[in-house]
Design an enzyme around this catalytic site. Structure first.
Site, mmCIF file in Angstrom:
data_model
loop_
_atom_site.group_PDB
_atom_site.id
_atom_site.type_symbol
_atom_site.label_atom_id
_atom_site.label_comp_id
_atom_site.label_asym_id
_atom_site.label_seq_id
_atom_site.Cartn_x
_atom_site.Cartn_y
_atom_site.Cartn_z
ATOM 1 N N GLY A 67 0.856 -1.125 -0.046
ATOM 2 C CA GLY A 67 0.020 0.100 0.096
ATOM 3 C C GLY A 67 0.848 1.154 0.055
ATOM 4 O O GLY A 67 1.963 1.124 0.125
ATOM 5 N N ASN A 68 0.259 2.396 -0.327
ATOM 6 C CA ASN A 68 0.660 3.676 0.031
ATOM 7 C C ASN A 68 0.397 4.520 1.233
ATOM 8 O O ASN A 68 -1.042 4.249 1.468
ATOM 9 C CB ASN A 68 0.479 4.463 -1.417
ATOM 10 C CG ASN A 68 1.595 4.476 -2.369
ATOM 11 O OD1 ASN A 68 1.606 3.313 -2.943
ATOM 12 N ND2 ASN A 68 1.955 5.489 -2.779
ATOM 13 N N ARG A 69 1.090 5.021 1.906
ATOM 14 C CA ARG A 69 0.450 5.815 2.754
ATOM 15 C C ARG A 69 -0.083 7.139 2.136
ATOM 16 O O ARG A 69 0.297 7.795 1.464
ATOM 17 C CB ARG A 69 1.799 6.467 3.610
ATOM 18 C CG ARG A 69 2.140 5.398 4.732
ATOM 19 C CD ARG A 69 2.398 6.111 5.988
ATOM 20 N NE ARG A 69 3.585 6.767 5.962
ATOM 21 C CZ ARG A 69 4.208 7.550 7.148
ATOM 22 N NH1 ARG A 69 3.481 7.700 8.125
ATOM 23 N NH2 ARG A 69 5.474 8.153 7.189
ATOM 24 N N SER A 70 -1.429 7.372 2.621
ATOM 25 C CA SER A 70 -2.297 8.525 2.401
ATOM 26 C C SER A 70 -3.480 8.686 3.157
ATOM 27 O O SER A 70 -4.397 7.658 3.167
ATOM 28 C CB SER A 70 -2.532 8.434 0.764
ATOM 29 O OG SER A 70 -3.509 9.316 0.495
ATOM 30 N N ALA A 110 -0.037 3.355 -6.142
ATOM 31 C CA ALA A 110 1.022 2.135 -6.013
ATOM 32 C C ALA A 110 1.662 2.346 -7.476
ATOM 33 O O ALA A 110 1.155 1.808 -8.456
ATOM 34 C CB ALA A 110 0.767 0.995 -5.434
#
Ligand code: C5P
Length: 235
Positions: free
Chosen positions: A29-32, A101
């Site tokens: 995942g991506n941090r957001s 991503a």
């Protein structure tokens, strides 16, 4: 929809992070936090726009309740790509605030990946996700249709060699979008916070249009506007 400067306009906003599944229980995942995208959606709606929010994984609640916002939930970059492709033809303005991503696991394990007795560690092979922003810009160029204004986002830390604004300037030109919003990522900056400082880079073509110039300037210099405030104000 309330009267306002965006009345009659359709605004498509992507927000949050994508999740790329590895097996039934794991993902990359991506941090957001999704705060910026959610704030943009609320602000555009308050300005009278019909807002289509394409929401990935967010810490904040997507603003579903406001009358002129419709929310579409997606998880993977592939789902985001399909959603943007469906929405783009109707959009006056496309804001790509989602943290997509760049890579996904090349294969999905249908069963949970287990620790094995031989002590071997699993190797995860990644493959590139499509660049949805660049692709949408490219489609507009080749078909002459699509969002009138396309806005990209960038989060940069900079490095010893390059300052964040230079990286953002290069990204604006590489992606070919009309505006690029730079979030500077640092120790106390950006992720999950309410306060932010953004730089808005305007592509030369729009700058020329705004200035009423007959021809686009040859110099590829972006115009930079810097704003500070909470994510709600910054929208
Ligand atoms: O290249 P980078 O990920 O830094 O670019 C950020 C911008 O590109 C954001 O607007 C993001 O939503 C978009 N993007 C995309 N598809 C990707 C990666 C990023 O649309 N695969």
């Amino acid at each position: 929809a309330p009267a306002g400067p965006l009345q009659g306009r359709t605004v498509v906003i992507t927000a949050g992070g994508t999740r790329e599944p590895l097996d039934p229980v794991r993902y990359l995942g991506n941090r957001s936090s999704g705060k910026q995208g959610a704030a943009l959606a609320e602000t555009a709606a308050a300005a009278g726009a019909q807002v289509h929010l394409i929401a990935g994984i967010m810490d904040v609640q997507a603003p579903e309740h406001a009358g002129n916002i419709t929310v579409e939930h997606i998880e993977t970059a592939a789902e985001l790509q399909a959603a943007v492709q469906r929405a783009a033809p109707e959009a006056d303005l496309l804001i790509m605030a989602a943290a997509v991503a760049d890579f996904r696991p090349a294969s999905y394990a249908a069963q949970k990946i287990k620790k094995t007795d031989d002590g071997e560690n699993p190797v995860i092979t990644l493959e590139r996700n499509p660049d949805i922003l660049a692709e949408t810009v490219q489609q507009r160029r080749t078909t002459g249709t699509g969002p009138k204004v396309i806005v990209g986002f960038a989060a940069e830390t900079g490095s010893a060699e390059a300052d964040p604004l230079e990286l953002a300037q290069a990204k604006l030109l590489r992606k070919g979008c009309d505006l690029l919003v730079l979030n500077q990522v640092g120790e106390r900056l950006v992720f999950g916070r309410d306060e932010t400082e953004i730089h808005i880079l305007t592509a030369p073509r729009l700058t020329a249009a705004a200035a009423g110039a007959a021809a686009a300037p040859t110099a590829a210099e972006a115009v930079v506007t810097t704003l500070r405030g909470t994510k709600h104000e910054a929208a």
